[in-house]
Design a protein around this motif. Structure first.
Motif, PDB file in Angstrom:
ATOM      1  N   HIS A   1       0.934   4.185  -2.765  1.00 46.52           N
ATOM      2  CA  HIS A   1       0.732   5.573  -2.335  1.00 46.52           C
ATOM      3  C   HIS A   1       1.825   6.474  -2.898  1.00 46.52           C
ATOM      4  CE1 HIS A   1      -0.370   8.346   1.318  1.00 46.52           C
ATOM      5  NE2 HIS A   1      -0.606   8.897   0.158  1.00 46.52           N
ATOM      6  N   ARG A   2       3.066   6.040  -2.797  1.00 47.78           N
ATOM      7  CA  ARG A   2       4.193   6.845  -3.268  1.00 47.78           C
ATOM      8  C   ARG A   2       4.191   6.996  -4.790  1.00 47.78           C
ATOM      9  NH1 ARG A   2       5.162   5.468   1.613  1.00 47.78           N
ATOM     10  NH2 ARG A   2       6.861   6.300   2.906  1.00 47.78           N
TER      11      ARG A   2
ATOM     12  N   ALA B   1       0.832  -1.207   0.000  1.00 48.55           N
ATOM     13  CA  ALA B   1       0.000   0.000   0.000  1.00 48.55           C
ATOM     14  C   ALA B   1       0.867   1.257   0.000  1.00 48.55           C
ATOM     15  CB  ALA B   1      -0.923  -0.011   1.216  1.00 48.55           C
ATOM     16  N   ALA B   2       1.946   1.242   0.785  1.00 48.91           N
ATOM     17  CA  ALA B   2       2.855   2.391   0.837  1.00 48.91           C
ATOM     18  C   ALA B   2       3.497   2.644  -0.525  1.00 48.91           C
ATOM     19  CB  ALA B   2       3.924   2.165   1.902  1.00 48.91           C
TER      20      ALA B   2
ATOM     21  N   GLY C   1      -1.311   4.184   3.865  1.00 49.90           N
ATOM     22  CA  GLY C   1      -1.922   4.911   2.755  1.00 49.90           C
ATOM     23  C   GLY C   1      -2.941   5.956   3.115  1.00 49.90           C
TER      24      GLY C   1
ATOM     25  N   PRO D   1      -6.094   3.824  -6.103  1.00 44.50           N
ATOM     26  CA  PRO D   1      -4.777   4.455  -5.931  1.00 44.50           C
ATOM     27  C   PRO D   1      -4.772   5.973  -5.841  1.00 44.50           C
ATOM     28  CG  PRO D   1      -4.726   2.793  -7.680  1.00 44.50           C
ATOM     29  CD  PRO D   1      -6.154   3.005  -7.331  1.00 44.50           C
TER      30      PRO D   1
ATOM     31  N   ALA E   1      -5.174   0.149   3.970  1.00 45.25           N
ATOM     32  CA  ALA E   1      -4.212  -0.363   2.985  1.00 45.25           C
ATOM     33  C   ALA E   1      -4.922  -0.949   1.773  1.00 45.25           C
ATOM     34  CB  ALA E   1      -3.315  -1.414   3.629  1.00 45.25           C
TER      35      ALA E   1
ATOM     36  N   ARG F   1      -6.357   1.815  -0.301  1.00 49.01           N
ATOM     37  CA  ARG F   1      -5.282   2.503  -1.020  1.00 49.01           C
ATOM     38  C   ARG F   1      -4.864   1.737  -2.268  1.00 49.01           C
ATOM     39  NH1 ARG F   1      -4.854   6.365  -2.286  1.00 49.01           N
ATOM     40  NH2 ARG F   1      -4.662   7.445  -0.290  1.00 49.01           N
ATOM     41  N   ILE F   2      -4.770   0.418  -2.160  1.00 46.72           N
ATOM     42  CA  ILE F   2      -4.298  -0.396  -3.293  1.00 46.72           C
ATOM     43  C   ILE F   2      -5.327  -0.440  -4.417  1.00 46.72           C
ATOM     44  CG2 ILE F   2      -3.725  -2.781  -3.977  1.00 46.72           C
ATOM     45  CD1 ILE F   2      -2.452  -3.011  -1.086  1.00 46.72           C
TER      46      ILE F   2
ATOM     47  N   TYR G   1       3.333  11.185  -0.373  1.00 43.71           N
ATOM     48  CA  TYR G   1       2.886  10.442   0.806  1.00 43.71           C
ATOM     49  C   TYR G   1       2.949  11.278   2.085  1.00 43.71           C
ATOM     50  CZ  TYR G   1       7.694   9.968   2.426  1.00 43.71           C
ATOM     51  OH  TYR G   1       8.950  10.244   2.888  1.00 43.71           O
TER      52      TYR G   1
ATOM     53  N   ASN H   1      -4.238   9.473   3.835  1.00 49.55           N
ATOM     54  CA  ASN H   1      -3.679  10.804   3.567  1.00 49.55           C
ATOM     55  C   ASN H   1      -4.705  11.914   3.782  1.00 49.55           C
ATOM     56  OD1 ASN H   1      -5.085  10.020   1.241  1.00 49.55           O
ATOM     57  ND2 ASN H   1      -3.672  11.045  -0.158  1.00 49.55           N
TER      58      ASN H   1
END
Length: 332
Positions: free
Chosen positions: A32-33, A28-29, A282, A257, A250, A253-254, A38, A284
């Motif tokens: 996100h990036r 997920a991170a 994720g 996106p 997470a 987020r995936i 992020y 924000n």
């Protein structure tokens, strides 16, 4: 760049949700990036412009007239009161003001005229304006859009199958129709849900599937942890483990996106470490300010201290551009 899909299956989402936790957070991170800064977190402030006395029977809500929850009923705030609250929120770092009214649906009356004035007033402060007013028609959504509304919030709450256990005074299709009406008026959509209602993980996955398979992903997806309130049918529900929030954030987020995923209700029960895991996964966006309608929330100063510690920064208003008004669209 990550592919944006609107055809996720329950099996695919389930596989993501149940993945090894550290792998899930890392994936997920990474997503996100690839899709956003992020370290940027959108701060919203939520105020109740009309409190209590709601005719609905949402099992989690202290504002339902049928439950004895100790919430005082208050009529509509004035435009000046809302403007003052907006200025205070902006000074605290918020880029969006969300206005909630305890209504079942929007009615074409003086109260709605007043909301239109509130939207105009807050929009002039160069803040994104969001409303959550219950069900609305396409023409009402257009009036809000013409006044400068940026987003409309209408949460799904839970899965379609679980919905009737939580609310009987409106249908799931009613919710989807309101979201469709907001879309027709070119408003951005804020729609998510609540975990800890007594739902199954399958219900959570089904709700995420509904959100991610909309023709266009909601621009904002709030993930709320139930705050049990004495007097409501869900008063005795156990608190949601932070790991459930991390998995939901997470997974959202995936599969979505570009969406802003909001770590919403329930933050008062979370340590900074818990919240840091949610940001890693994720999230924000947060609600800041000492109240979310009628439930407690961390103060602005506490959140700013957390941001400094974690290396986060508030996101500016209108990061993705201002919405085009109907007049501008017609002008060419």
């Amino acid at each position: 760049m990550t592919e944006i899909r609107t055809n996720w299956t329950k099996e695919e989402i389930s596989e993501i949700y149940y993945g090894p936790l550290l792998d899930l957070i890392y994936r997920a991170a990474t997503v996100h990036r690839e899709n956003a800064d992020y370290s940027e977190v959108q701060i919203s402030s939520l105020i109740s412009i009309k409190t209590g006395g709601c005719p609905e029977d949402c099992a989690y809500c202290p504002q339902a007239a049928r439950y004895n929850t100790g919430v005082d009923v208050h009529g509509m705030m004035s435009v000046a009161q809302v403007t003052d609250a907006a200025v205070k929120a902006k000074n605290g770092g918020a880029s969006r003001l969300c206005m909630g009214a305890a209504w079942r649906e929007v009615r074409d009356n003086r109260d709605f005229d007043k909301v239109i004035d509130m939207v105009r007033a807050v929009n002039e402060l160069d803040m994104e304006v969001c409303c959550t007013l219950g069900m609305l028609t396409e023409s009402q959504a257009q009036r809000l859009a013409d006044a400068g509304l940026y987003a409309y919030n209408h949460n799904l709450d839970t899965s379609e199958d679980d919905y009737k256990r939580i609310i009987t005074t409106r249908t799931y299709d009613d919710r989807l129709k309101t979201i469709e009406n907001a879309r027709k008026a070119k408003l951005t959509v804020c729609s998510g849900g609540i975990i800890g209602l007594g739902e199954t993980v399958e219900d959570r996955i089904s709700m995420l599937k509904t959100l991610s398979n909309m023709p266009k992903h909601p621009e904002s997806v709030p993930i709320n942890a139930l705050v049990p309130v004495k007097g409501t049918p869900l008063a005795d529900q156990p608190r949601v483990p932070v790991w459930d929030m991390v998995r939901m954030i997470a997974t959202a987020r995936i599969i979505m996106p570009k969406t802003v995923v909001r770590l919403s209700a329930g933050r008062t029960e979370m340590s900074i470490t818990d919240q840091a895991l949610c940001f890693m996964a994720g999230a924000n966006s947060i609600f800041a300010g000492d109240k979310l309608l009628t439930t407690p929330n961390p103060a602005f100063t506490e959140d700013m201290q957390m941001f400094e510690l974690l290396g986060l920064k508030p996101r500016e208003a209108f990061k993705n551009g201002r919405p085009q008004t109907r007049q501008e669209a017609l002008a060419g």
